[in-house]
Write an enzyme that holds these catalytic residues in place. Structure first.
Site, PDB file in Angstrom:
ATOM      1  N   ILE A 131      -9.395 -18.523   1.848  1.00 19.60           N
ATOM      2  CA  ILE A 131      -9.602 -17.228   2.498  1.00 19.60           C
ATOM      3  C   ILE A 131     -11.038 -16.735   2.322  1.00 19.60           C
ATOM      4  O   ILE A 131     -11.441 -15.752   2.930  1.00 19.60           O
ATOM      5  CB  ILE A 131      -8.567 -16.212   1.972  1.00 19.60           C
ATOM      6  CG1 ILE A 131      -7.154 -16.755   2.148  1.00 19.60           C
ATOM      7  CG2 ILE A 131      -8.674 -14.873   2.665  1.00 19.60           C
ATOM      8  CD1 ILE A 131      -6.800 -17.165   3.578  1.00 19.60           C
TER       9      ILE A 131
ATOM     10  N   HIS B 246      -8.077 -12.493   8.699  1.00 18.62           N
ATOM     11  CA  HIS B 246      -7.202 -12.594   7.533  1.00 18.62           C
ATOM     12  C   HIS B 246      -6.570 -11.230   7.264  1.00 18.62           C
ATOM     13  O   HIS B 246      -7.249 -10.203   7.278  1.00 18.62           O
ATOM     14  CB  HIS B 246      -7.992 -13.060   6.306  1.00 18.62           C
ATOM     15  CG  HIS B 246      -7.214 -12.915   5.039  1.00 18.62           C
ATOM     16  ND1 HIS B 246      -6.097 -13.676   4.774  1.00 18.62           N
ATOM     17  CD2 HIS B 246      -7.352 -12.076   3.981  1.00 18.62           C
ATOM     18  CE1 HIS B 246      -5.592 -13.313   3.603  1.00 18.62           C
ATOM     19  NE2 HIS B 246      -6.323 -12.346   3.106  1.00 18.62           N
TER      20      HIS B 246
ATOM     21  N   HIS C  35      -1.950 -13.549  -6.338  1.00 12.93           N
ATOM     22  CA  HIS C  35      -1.968 -12.362  -7.194  1.00 12.93           C
ATOM     23  C   HIS C  35      -1.303 -12.623  -8.526  1.00 12.93           C
ATOM     24  O   HIS C  35      -1.279 -11.758  -9.394  1.00 12.93           O
ATOM     25  CB  HIS C  35      -1.321 -11.178  -6.474  1.00 12.93           C
ATOM     26  CG  HIS C  35      -2.145 -10.715  -5.327  1.00 12.93           C
ATOM     27  ND1 HIS C  35      -1.844 -11.033  -4.025  1.00 12.93           N
ATOM     28  CD2 HIS C  35      -3.301 -10.019  -5.286  1.00 12.93           C
ATOM     29  CE1 HIS C  35      -2.774 -10.521  -3.234  1.00 12.93           C
ATOM     30  NE2 HIS C  35      -3.662  -9.914  -3.968  1.00 12.93           N
TER      31      HIS C  35
ATOM     32  N   ARG D 227      -7.144  -2.349 -11.764  1.00 13.27           N
ATOM     33  CA  ARG D 227      -8.239  -2.666 -10.846  1.00 13.27           C
ATOM     34  C   ARG D 227      -8.672  -1.422 -10.081  1.00 13.27           C
ATOM     35  O   ARG D 227      -7.845  -0.672  -9.577  1.00 13.27           O
ATOM     36  CB  ARG D 227      -7.828  -3.748  -9.854  1.00 13.27           C
ATOM     37  CG  ARG D 227      -7.516  -5.040 -10.546  1.00 13.27           C
ATOM     38  CD  ARG D 227      -7.798  -6.234  -9.661  1.00 13.27           C
ATOM     39  NE  ARG D 227      -7.270  -7.421 -10.305  1.00 13.27           N
ATOM     40  CZ  ARG D 227      -7.962  -8.178 -11.143  1.00 13.27           C
ATOM     41  NH1 ARG D 227      -9.213  -7.887 -11.426  1.00 13.27           N
ATOM     42  NH2 ARG D 227      -7.397  -9.236 -11.689  1.00 13.27           N
TER      43      ARG D 227
ATOM     44  N   LYS E 281       0.819  -1.212   0.000  1.00 14.73           N
ATOM     45  CA  LYS E 281       0.000   0.000   0.000  1.00 14.73           C
ATOM     46  C   LYS E 281       0.851   1.260   0.000  1.00 14.73           C
ATOM     47  O   LYS E 281       1.878   1.333   0.672  1.00 14.73           O
ATOM     48  CB  LYS E 281      -0.876   0.039   1.243  1.00 14.73           C
ATOM     49  CG  LYS E 281      -1.740  -1.171   1.396  1.00 14.73           C
ATOM     50  CD  LYS E 281      -3.119  -0.936   0.889  1.00 14.73           C
ATOM     51  CE  LYS E 281      -3.931  -2.189   1.121  1.00 14.73           C
ATOM     52  NZ  LYS E 281      -5.315  -2.014   0.747  1.00 14.73           N
TER      53      LYS E 281
ATOM     54  N   CYS F 175      -3.628  -9.051   4.751  1.00 14.19           N
ATOM     55  CA  CYS F 175      -2.839  -9.099   3.515  1.00 14.19           C
ATOM     56  C   CYS F 175      -2.466  -7.698   3.063  1.00 14.19           C
ATOM     57  O   CYS F 175      -2.890  -6.714   3.657  1.00 14.19           O
ATOM     58  CB  CYS F 175      -3.600  -9.818   2.411  1.00 14.19           C
ATOM     59  SG  CYS F 175      -5.199  -9.129   2.030  1.00 14.19           S
TER      60      CYS F 175
HETATM   61  N1  GLN Z   1     -12.664 -13.063   2.330  1.00 16.90           N
HETATM   62  C1  GLN Z   1     -12.128 -12.209   1.328  1.00 16.90           C
HETATM   63  C2  GLN Z   1     -12.026 -12.971   0.025  1.00 16.90           C
HETATM   64  O1  GLN Z   1     -11.687 -14.090   0.041  1.00 16.90           O
HETATM   65  C3  GLN Z   1     -10.766 -11.695   1.699  1.00 16.90           C
HETATM   66  C4  GLN Z   1     -10.221 -10.776   0.654  1.00 16.90           C
HETATM   67  C5  GLN Z   1      -8.781 -10.405   0.892  1.00 16.90           C
HETATM   68  O2  GLN Z   1      -7.963 -11.254   0.937  1.00 16.90           O
HETATM   69  N2  GLN Z   1      -8.453  -9.164   0.991  1.00 16.90           N
HETATM   70  O3  GLN Z   1     -12.235 -12.459  -1.032  1.00 16.90           O
HETATM   71 ZN    ZN Z   2      -6.128 -11.211   1.401  1.00 16.38          ZN
END
Ligand code: GLN
Ligand code: ZN
Length: 680
Positions: free
Chosen positions: A357, A567, A620, A441, A6, A569
């Site tokens: 996730i 989660h 990604h 995006r 970011k 990221c």
């Molecule tokens: N639960 C969300 C998804 O799987 C998490 C998104 C993310 O990783 N930022 O899309």
């Molecule tokens: Zn994520």
């Protein structure tokens, strides 16, 4: 691939440059031997450089633009040492050579007719980056001394410029941009604005570009207050003060007029990019021609503000009362050991449990169904049945793959924040309010304008349906309060923490409803936890406090045998591990493969006591990782983290991937898990 992270405290991403002591730094207008691609004598050609080409394109169309480049100090401060760099090497050591390259770009731009160039230097406002003043001085003295160049405007958005205002002023740059929304004009010991003469040598030759209009949020400005800030900036002793937005405008949508579906009253409180430009021009007029010249606009702006403060829904007494009644117990669950035992007894998971996730690919079929529903061509029942059919496919696939904790795949969600915004009161969504997130995006942030309530359960129906299809544990999926705030435009009339608690209370009710419906695992995503971390050290503790407490408020209403996941990221989490620990989630999945498992060492060093799933697949990238590769990552992690705490999952949600990548990658993930389990 390069790591993506970011940009300061925004939701805009950049690829982290990797620079070592020997990395060739050169201008793309030139070749290895310093010659131009088009064979002209160099270094004088701009024909192949993108900033120059774009400048010329605009000029040909009759517009003299001010090219904007990332500043050399920020470019290096954000870079990381290339693999193999000697211990302790910092890319900033290369500033001399990089500045040389910048002088070539500046010369080409001047040749092409540019009169001003903007160099963005937000690194100067960050305490974490802590750029030394002597680097700034040396770099900018050299740029200023370049023989042929446009005038230099150095912009330092996102927080207070602090002492670097003095540093920059002394270098001789022609203009300095300050963020006067997040930052302020300097004040002296008695709290008064500093006055000329003030020890800032050179400032009397600099144009101060006063960023008084918020470039990072969508609320209409109080022009009266802004004019007062501008008058204070005029007392600093600069050669001139001009008016600007606090940041570039790519963080906000284009035009409120493009939002016909937005409630007209709400729309009247907003300023998107086009409206902000008008505000800037209005204030500039006020500054030069006097307040009387803009009195009608000032009056309209303050009326909009009054209207906003008094509008129904902005303050909801029930929400205020509930927030006021919170006590310490509202933020705490019982001890982890007891939770762990209760969850083990309920879930019967194997060692190294596998999960994803949350999202599975958003297929064309799902998008078509959503579009058709939007156009009224599908009834709500038909649309829901399309989504249920997708959930059946996703559950079937996960069972075939042999994953341990299943998800429903989030087909019904257009976006992980907007979906909740659409289902909570206090939010509005836009039709055309896109802002760039990374590459091509974009996201469409919602607008959080009022007190937040949950009129009805949001996800319980989908999760219950999913659970009815399988004997495996199903994980309910929610987005956390910090992330909902970070990826929305949030009301600026109360502290962020107070707003976060309101969102947390709505989520708390949702989680309790999931628990009551028999869902044994609930994941609350907080990928933006690190994103909002203030750039000033002094502000970080209070941010982390409300951020962590809002997560705990959302998640602590459940029984010990309900397993809470989170989660994370998209960020460097090493520096906020204490906060991650403070979330007190039973299991934390965290993006790790993309940043080459760096986080695992940080976690190991910190001694993390609860479940942790460092991602083993960089989602990604479209590349399908082999099971051998994931086995290596996983067994590496198992040497650093106690295997009975280790979970296996991808880096992130799978919504942007295709099944051609997802199915084999998850097959490999399960194979790798089995291989490592066999070694335990
Ligand atoms: N639960 C969300 C998804 O799987 C998490 C998104 C993310 O990783 N930022 O899309
Ligand atoms: Zn994520």
């Amino acid at each position: 691939p390069l790591e993506m992270t970011k940009w300061f405290d925004t939701n805009y991403h950049y690829l982290v440059p990797e620079i070592g002591p020997d990395t060739a730094l050169r201008y793309t207008g030139t070749t290895d031997d310093g010659k131009c691609h088009c064979e002209r004598e160099l270094p004088r050609c701009g024909g192949h450089s993108r900033p120059v080409a774009e400048f010329r394109e605009a000029l040909d169309a009759g517009v003299l633009t001010r090219p904007v480049l990332v500043g050399p100090v920020t470019f290096l401060a954000l870079a990381k040492p290339a693999p193999g760099s000697p211990e302790g090497f910092s890319p900033l050591e290369r500033f001399d050579e990089l500045v040389e390259v910048y002088t070539c770009v500046l010369r080409d731009l001047a040749d092409a007719g540019a009169t001003w160039v903007q160099l963005d230097e937000p690194a100067l406002v960050s305490d974490t980056l802590a750029v030394p003043a002597d680097v700034v001085t040396a770099a900018y003295r050299r740029l200023v001394a370049a023989s042929q160049r446009p005038a230099l405007f150095v912009a330092a958005p996102y927080a207070d410029l602090g002492d670097h205002l003095v540093t920059l002023a002394a270098t001789g740059v022609e203009a300095i941009g300050m963020d006067l929304v997040r930052g302020s004009t300097p004040i002296d010991d008695s709290g008064l604005p500093v006055r000329f003469p003030w020890p800032a040598p050179g400032l009397d030759k600099v144009t101060l570009v006063a960023g008084v209009i918020d470039g990072h949020n969508v609320w209409r400005a109080d022009l009266d207050t802004k004019l007062a800030v501008l008058h204070r900036a005029q007392t600093l002793g600069a050669a001139a003060v001009t008016v600007c937005t606090s940041t570039n405008l790519f963080h906000v949508p284009h035009d409120v007029a493009d939002e016909p579906a937005l409630d007209a009253r709400l729309a009247s409180w907003l300023a998107f990019a086009d409206q902000k430009v008008v505000e800037v021009v209005t204030l500039a007029t006020g500054l030069t021609a006097g307040r009387d010249a803009i009195s009608a606009q000032v009056k309209a702006a303050s009326e909009a503000l009054f209207d906003r403060a008094a509008a129904p829904g902005v303050v909801n007494p029930h929400v205020r009362q509930r927030a006021g009644e919170l006590d310490e117990a509202s933020f705490a669950r019982g001890p982890f050991a007891a939770r762990r035992a209760a969850q083990d007894a309920r879930l019967h998971l194997p060692p190294l449990p596998t999960t994803t996730i949350g999202s599975f690919p958003q297929t064309q079929q799902i998008r078509d169904a959503r579009a058709a529903f939007g156009r009224g061509e599908l009834t709500a029942e038909q649309y829901d049945e399309e989504m249920r059919a997708e959930i059946r496919r996703v559950v079937q696939l996960q069972e075939t793959l042999g994953l341990d904790v299943l998800v429903h795949g989030e087909p019904e969600r257009n976006d992980m924040v907007q979906y909740f915004a659409e289902n909570l009161d206090g939010f509005a969504v836009t039709t055309n309010g896109w802002v760039q997130s990374y590459g091509s995006r974009c996201t469409r942030p919602s607008i959080l304008w009022g007190d937040v309530t949950r009129p009805a359960p949001i996800t319980v129906g989908w999760s219950s349906y999913t659970a009815s299809l399988t004997d495996k544990p199903v994980k309910g999926m929610l987005t956390g309060p910090v992330t909902i705030l970070a990826w929305s435009f949030v009301r600026d009339d109360q502290p962020l923490g107070a707003t976060a608690f309101q969102v947390a209370l709505a989520l708390r009710d949702e989680i309790c409803d999931l628990e009551a419906a028999g869902i044994p695992v609930v994941q609350v995503d907080e990928p933006a936890l690190r994103e909002l971390l203030p750039l000033k050290t002094a502000d970080q503790a209070s941010y982390l406090d409300w951020a962590v407490r809002s997560f705990r408020l959302a998640t602590s209403g459940v029984r010990a045998d309900t397993q809470i996941h989170t989660h994370l990221c998209y960020s460097e989490f090493g520096e906020v591990i204490d906060a991650i620990d403070g979330l007190d989630a039973d299991v934390t999945s965290i993006e790790a493969a993309r940043s080459k498992m760096e986080i695992v060492a940080d976690i190991a060093a910190h001694g993390y006591p609860r479940g942790i799933g460092p991602g083993v697949w960089d989602i990604h990238s479209p590349r399908v990782p082999s099971s051998a590769e994931m086995t290596t990552l996983l067994s590496g992690a198992a040497t650093q983290i106690a295997p009975d705490l280790l979970w296996v999952n991808p880096d992130c949600g799978l919504k942007t991937r295709r099944y051609e990548e997802v199915t084999p990658s998850l097959e490999h993930l399960v194979e790798a898990t089995k291989a490592v389990r066999a070694t335990l």
